[in-house]
Design a protein around this motif. Sequence first.
Motif, PDB file in Angstrom:
ATOM      1  N   GLY A 288      32.433  13.442  18.831  1.00  0.00           N
ATOM      2  CA  GLY A 288      32.926  12.127  18.439  1.00  0.00           C
ATOM      3  C   GLY A 288      34.083  11.680  19.327  1.00  0.00           C
TER       4      GLY A 288
ATOM      5  N   ALA B 216      32.849  10.662  22.791  1.00  0.00           N
ATOM      6  CA  ALA B 216      32.192   9.350  22.765  1.00  0.00           C
ATOM      7  C   ALA B 216      33.243   8.237  22.690  1.00  0.00           C
ATOM      8  N   LEU B 217      34.260   8.434  21.838  1.00  0.00           N
ATOM      9  CA  LEU B 217      35.326   7.434  21.709  1.00  0.00           C
ATOM     10  C   LEU B 217      36.055   7.250  23.036  1.00  0.00           C
ATOM     11  N   THR B 218      36.331   8.357  23.725  1.00  0.00           N
ATOM     12  CA  THR B 218      37.052   8.291  24.988  1.00  0.00           C
ATOM     13  C   THR B 218      36.243   7.515  26.024  1.00  0.00           C
TER      14      THR B 218
ATOM     15  N   ARG C 259      27.475   7.204  22.816  1.00  0.00           N
ATOM     16  CA  ARG C 259      27.571   7.549  21.413  1.00  0.00           C
ATOM     17  C   ARG C 259      27.329   9.049  21.251  1.00  0.00           C
TER      18      ARG C 259
END
Lengths: 419, 419
Positions: free
Chosen positions: B79, B82-84, B93
């Motif tokens: 997670g 993916a956020l980075t 994603r």
Amino acid sequence: MPVLVMKFGGTSVATPDRIRRAAKRVGVEVAKGYDVIVIVSAMSGETNKLVGLVEETSPLFDAREYDAVVSSGENVTAGLMALTLQDMDVPARSWQGWQVPVVTTGVHANARIEEIPTENISAKFGEGMRVAVVAGFQGISPEGRITTLGRGGSDTTAVAFAAAFGAERCDIYTDVDGVYTTDPRICEKARKLNRISFEEMLELASLGAKVLQTRSVELAMRYKVRLRVLSSFEEQSDEAGTLVCDEEEIMESNVVAGVAYSRDEAKMTLVTVEDRPGIAAGIFGTLADAGVTVDMIVQNVSELNYKGHTEGVTDMTFSCPVNQVKRAEKALGDAKAAGKLIYETLAIETDVAKVSVVGIGMRSAAGVAAQMFKVLSDEGINIQVITTSEIKISVLIERKYMELAVQALHDAFGLDKVA
Amino acid sequence: MPVLVMKFGGTSVATPDRIRRAAKRVGVEVAKGYDVIVIVSAMSGETNKLVGLVEETSPLFDAREYDAVVSSGENVTAGLMALTLQDMDVPARSWQGWQVPVVTTGVHANARIEEIPTENISAKFGEGMRVAVVAGFQGISPEGRITTLGRGGSDTTAVAFAAAFGAERCDIYTDVDGVYTTDPRICEKARKLNRISFEEMLELASLGAKVLQTRSVELAMRYKVRLRVLSSFEEQSDEAGTLVCDEEEIMESNVVAGVAYSRDEAKMTLVTVEDRPGIAAGIFGTLADAGVTVDMIVQNVSELNYKGHTEGVTDMTFSCPVNQVKRAEKALGDAKAAGKLIYETLAIETDVAKVSVVGIGMRSAAGVAAQMFKVLSDEGINIQVITTSEIKISVLIERKYMELAVQALHDAFGLDKVA
């Protein structure tokens, strides 16, 4: 076998030792013959740690990834709880939200539970499993992605499972031992209630008695799920905690169930507002658009032909949380400057508090309001604003009198004595 | 678009800063036009923490719950990665094992990947997503429960995805900058190899060069997945790291690719064993049942009519890890006491080490063994046991000579020079 739902919050599962303690409580209910569904929160501190990592990684985060990360805390506790139960020879296994599946809306970080199919877990109960440990606070979206339920989500998970499985009761283990007639920190005569109705609990929860999240109480009321709030840190007994239930289950009760308060209120008065149709909508629409949570509203009787106004004028008073005052002031000032609102001045008082008495008995008992006002008057406390609902009377008073008011009302309505 | 698999180990994703650094590398490959599948491990320390919690909770744990708990570390990293990437405007994603799904066997804590359907991720690539971040080390069993792959599982996940997606290459980012001719800590002339064959890598990995897990190299060899091992802590270049590939891709090479060693070996000799059919099976069956990992085995020529034995007698020597000596000793002693094995004494030496030279060039070059033995002899090192395979020669020597042997062999086979 009858089903019982037991929910353990973060402090109740903060360490392997505490998980063991919680598991022992589960074992007691299994020994009584219940099939138990245990809902767990993340070990205390874990969710904050994960939220911190997400915020550090990406301040404007994608809520879908936020959910994927943050939900892992509950998964860890669920596995550890299942292992602990197995270690005590209680047949148990863990379920993550997607495995049940807990079907939710796709509103990430604030999803709502739509459906909980029971086949999967019921089949395991049929095969001899006695405890299903379910990770709280999470579910799966229609797109197959992990969702979380937002604040108080694990309580909501517990109530939803109790409703889906027709559970006899939903026990919420937390770090307080029940619901009190008022806050014991400001009134030493506060007494734990053995029972309280859903309606009363809702009023108390929304007034700041932070034992149960409002959403979970609403859900319990809708599906008639009997909720018991009790401490995981004290010895268990049949009379432990507080049962939140339908009012029909409460035989005798005081007219007033509890005294609640809210310390950080502000009172704002728009002085000399033109009193024409739509003016209230204009004011409170402006405030709502600015995200101000308005609570109490009082409008004075209109006065005609005041200082040359062609229509009547009035004063409009409302309350909101003290930390929203600046936002409210700006929104109203902007609306005035834009000619959307016509008023002379805005008076702001930030040193007020709200005190409320709550009780379903009020519906049939006359004179509760009168008695409340007399008690406050006898103590020399001036009432600034009054609002009432069917089971609640709230007043805004000067903040320095708040403790005194709570104590005096608690005494006057005999809350220290069992009905 | 061509697919590239990039795998980041625990130290490469230990903090949000390091995840950002890794994400930048991913961004470089995306800019080159690759669709990238990123496989992540748990942040370093997290898996050990979770394993510790499980062991503290239940020493004889249910491997299914172990997997449910331990897999959460990789979910968090996936997670965050993916956020980075999203924060860097790279469409990305995360996928957890069950979402892909990574279908494995039901052998919990040590599952094997059976299938990776590509539709789900390929469809997202088709919609413009550029990076699929997948939690490594995990999958889903036929019963729908979470599995983990055991040691080195994230490398295996990476290779399996590369095979399933027909990736151009599988880059394994780790904390070393490639595969060396020998351990730089004991031989300062050790040189990073630009390329090495799968077969050589397998021999080196199983001999203790802990860069890649044996299992992932086997898988890469079977599916011809080109593996590149490189450091996440150094600047990238086209020549960075070591490419593990088919030998056909290696044009010129030294006869010997590397010198490996294993420090903690023990040598055990069963003295005067009755030499009859089935005796070796009896000895090594006994040891296998006791969980002893026997490595080298040497049987002396049989001697007839020794001390009144009716059949021939022999000595049987084998090596095993030094920490398994006690277990081996007990198993053999018990078998002797039970009359299942007949031998006079058990001689144990715990101060030996294994040194090996490895190279596919040996297949066509004669005299490598002779040269190796001469080098050791010139240094005054006595060889106790010898075993050979097609591309490897191993000797057991006194442990105090281990470093000397490695350095002398490295020099003698010219490993400090590029072929």
